[in-house]
Design a protein around this motif. Sequence first.
Motif, short mmCIF file in Angstrom:
data_model
loop_
_atom_site.label_atom_id
_atom_site.label_comp_id
_atom_site.label_asym_id
_atom_site.label_seq_id
_atom_site.Cartn_x
_atom_site.Cartn_y
_atom_site.Cartn_z
N ASP A 129 2.17 0.10 5.28
CA ASP A 129 1.37 -0.09 4.07
C ASP A 129 2.32 -0.34 2.91
N SER A 130 2.11 -1.44 2.21
CA SER A 130 3.08 -1.87 1.23
C SER A 130 2.52 -1.91 -0.18
N LYS A 131 3.27 -1.36 -1.10
CA LYS A 131 2.98 -1.49 -2.54
C LYS A 131 4.28 -1.86 -3.24
N ASP A 132 4.24 -2.93 -4.03
CA ASP A 132 5.46 -3.43 -4.69
C ASP A 132 6.58 -3.68 -3.69
N ASN A 133 6.18 -4.14 -2.51
CA ASN A 133 7.12 -4.49 -1.43
C ASN A 133 7.93 -3.30 -0.94
N ARG A 134 7.35 -2.12 -1.01
CA ARG A 134 7.95 -0.93 -0.43
C ARG A 134 6.90 -0.24 0.44
N VAL A 135 7.33 0.24 1.58
CA VAL A 135 6.41 0.88 2.52
C VAL A 135 6.03 2.27 2.03
N LEU A 136 4.73 2.59 2.13
CA LEU A 136 4.20 3.88 1.71
C LEU A 136 3.93 4.77 2.93
N THR A 137 3.90 6.07 2.71
CA THR A 137 3.55 7.02 3.77
C THR A 137 2.56 8.05 3.23
N HIS A 138 2.14 8.95 4.13
CA HIS A 138 1.25 10.07 3.76
C HIS A 138 -0.01 9.59 3.04
N GLY A 139 -0.74 8.65 3.70
CA GLY A 139 -1.99 8.17 3.11
C GLY A 139 -1.77 7.48 1.77
N ALA A 160 7.75 -1.28 19.75
CA ALA A 160 6.36 -1.36 19.28
C ALA A 160 5.78 -2.72 19.63
N GLY A 161 4.48 -2.75 19.90
CA GLY A 161 3.85 -4.00 20.32
C GLY A 161 3.28 -4.83 19.19
N SER A 162 3.04 -4.21 18.03
CA SER A 162 2.46 -4.94 16.89
C SER A 162 2.69 -4.15 15.62
N ILE A 163 2.48 -4.85 14.49
CA ILE A 163 2.59 -4.24 13.17
C ILE A 163 1.28 -4.45 12.43
N LEU A 164 0.72 -3.38 11.89
CA LEU A 164 -0.42 -3.49 10.98
C LEU A 164 0.13 -3.49 9.56
N PHE A 165 0.05 -4.64 8.90
CA PHE A 165 0.54 -4.75 7.53
C PHE A 165 -0.62 -4.72 6.56
N THR A 166 -0.62 -3.74 5.67
CA THR A 166 -1.65 -3.63 4.64
C THR A 166 -1.02 -3.77 3.27
N ASN A 167 -1.50 -4.73 2.50
CA ASN A 167 -1.02 -4.93 1.15
C ASN A 167 -1.85 -4.06 0.21
N VAL A 168 -1.33 -2.91 -0.14
CA VAL A 168 -2.06 -1.94 -0.96
C VAL A 168 -2.33 -2.49 -2.36
N ASP A 169 -1.49 -3.40 -2.81
CA ASP A 169 -1.67 -3.96 -4.15
C ASP A 169 -3.03 -4.64 -4.30
N VAL A 170 -3.57 -5.15 -3.19
CA VAL A 170 -4.85 -5.87 -3.27
C VAL A 170 -5.94 -5.23 -2.42
N GLU A 171 -5.59 -4.21 -1.64
CA GLU A 171 -6.54 -3.57 -0.73
C GLU A 171 -7.74 -2.99 -1.47
N GLY A 172 -8.95 -3.36 -1.01
CA GLY A 172 -10.17 -2.78 -1.53
C GLY A 172 -10.61 -3.31 -2.88
N LEU A 173 -9.84 -4.22 -3.47
CA LEU A 173 -10.19 -4.72 -4.81
C LEU A 173 -11.08 -5.95 -4.76
N LEU A 174 -11.19 -6.55 -3.58
CA LEU A 174 -12.03 -7.74 -3.39
C LEU A 174 -11.65 -8.85 -4.37
N GLY A 175 -10.33 -8.99 -4.54
CA GLY A 175 -9.85 -10.04 -5.44
C GLY A 175 -9.06 -11.12 -4.73
N GLY A 176 -9.12 -11.12 -3.40
CA GLY A 176 -8.38 -12.12 -2.64
C GLY A 176 -7.06 -11.58 -2.11
N ILE A 177 -6.44 -12.36 -1.25
CA ILE A 177 -5.21 -11.95 -0.58
C ILE A 177 -3.98 -12.34 -1.39
#
Length: 237
Positions: A129-139, A160-177
Amino acid sequence: MIIIPAVDIKDGKCVQLVQGKPGTEQVVIDDPVEVALKWEKMGAKRLHIVDLDGALESGVNLEIIKEIVEKTTVPVQMGGGIRSIEYAQKLLDMGVDTVIIGTMAVENPDILDSLTDKYTPDQICISLDSKDNRVLTHGWQKSTDKTPLEYTQIFQQKGAGSILFTNVDVEGLLGGIDLSIAEELIEKSEIPIIYSGGITSVDDLKVLRDINTDYVVIGSALYKGLIDFKEALKYQD
C-alpha cells in the motif's frame, strides 16, 4: 486482465471506507456472503476479501470469510490482519486460495520462507500500500522508507506469486487512477501485479488494460454504481 470485485468486511458487514479510515463508511450492506455470491453470479472469476477489522487490529471476521469460501466456487484471495504464519496457514488450509500479506512481510521479508516451503507462489500475494511512493503498514497507519518497486524486487526473489499494489493517495476518493507509480511497477515486475485504488470508470479499466495490468480490484465504484460490473467485464481477458 482479470476484474476482481472487492468485499470489505467490518463489524460483520460489507462496507466501503474512504482511504481506509474507520468512521468514513459510505456503503454498508448487512450480509457480505450474499454480496460475494452476487458478484460470482454476475460473472466474477475471482473475489477479493478484506478483513478490515483484522487490518485495524480490532477483531476478525473469520466465520464470515469461511462461509464465503464454502459457498462460492471461484478463487478467493483474502487480506487484512494476517500477521502470523500460523494464521496465514489456517486461512490457506481453510480454503482461501491466496493469502495477501502486508505488514508481516514488509517488516520481515524472511518470514516468507516458512510459507514458500509449504505452499505454491500462487497462494502467496504481498500487499504493498503506497502513499507518496512509500509503502505503508499496520492498516495504512505507519510509513516505511522503501518504495513499492523496491519491495517488489525483494519479494519476487523471496518466492511471492503476486503483488497487490494499492495507491492510497487515490483509494476510495472516486477521482480516477494515478499511474505514476503503477506503470513502472507493472513494467519492471517479474510477477503479476494486482492494481487497486481510485478506479472510477470503465475508461480507467481501459487504461489499465493498455499498460498490461494483470488483475484489477474494484470496490467503491461498483457499490456506488459508477461502474456497471457487466460493462467492466468487457475489459476482462
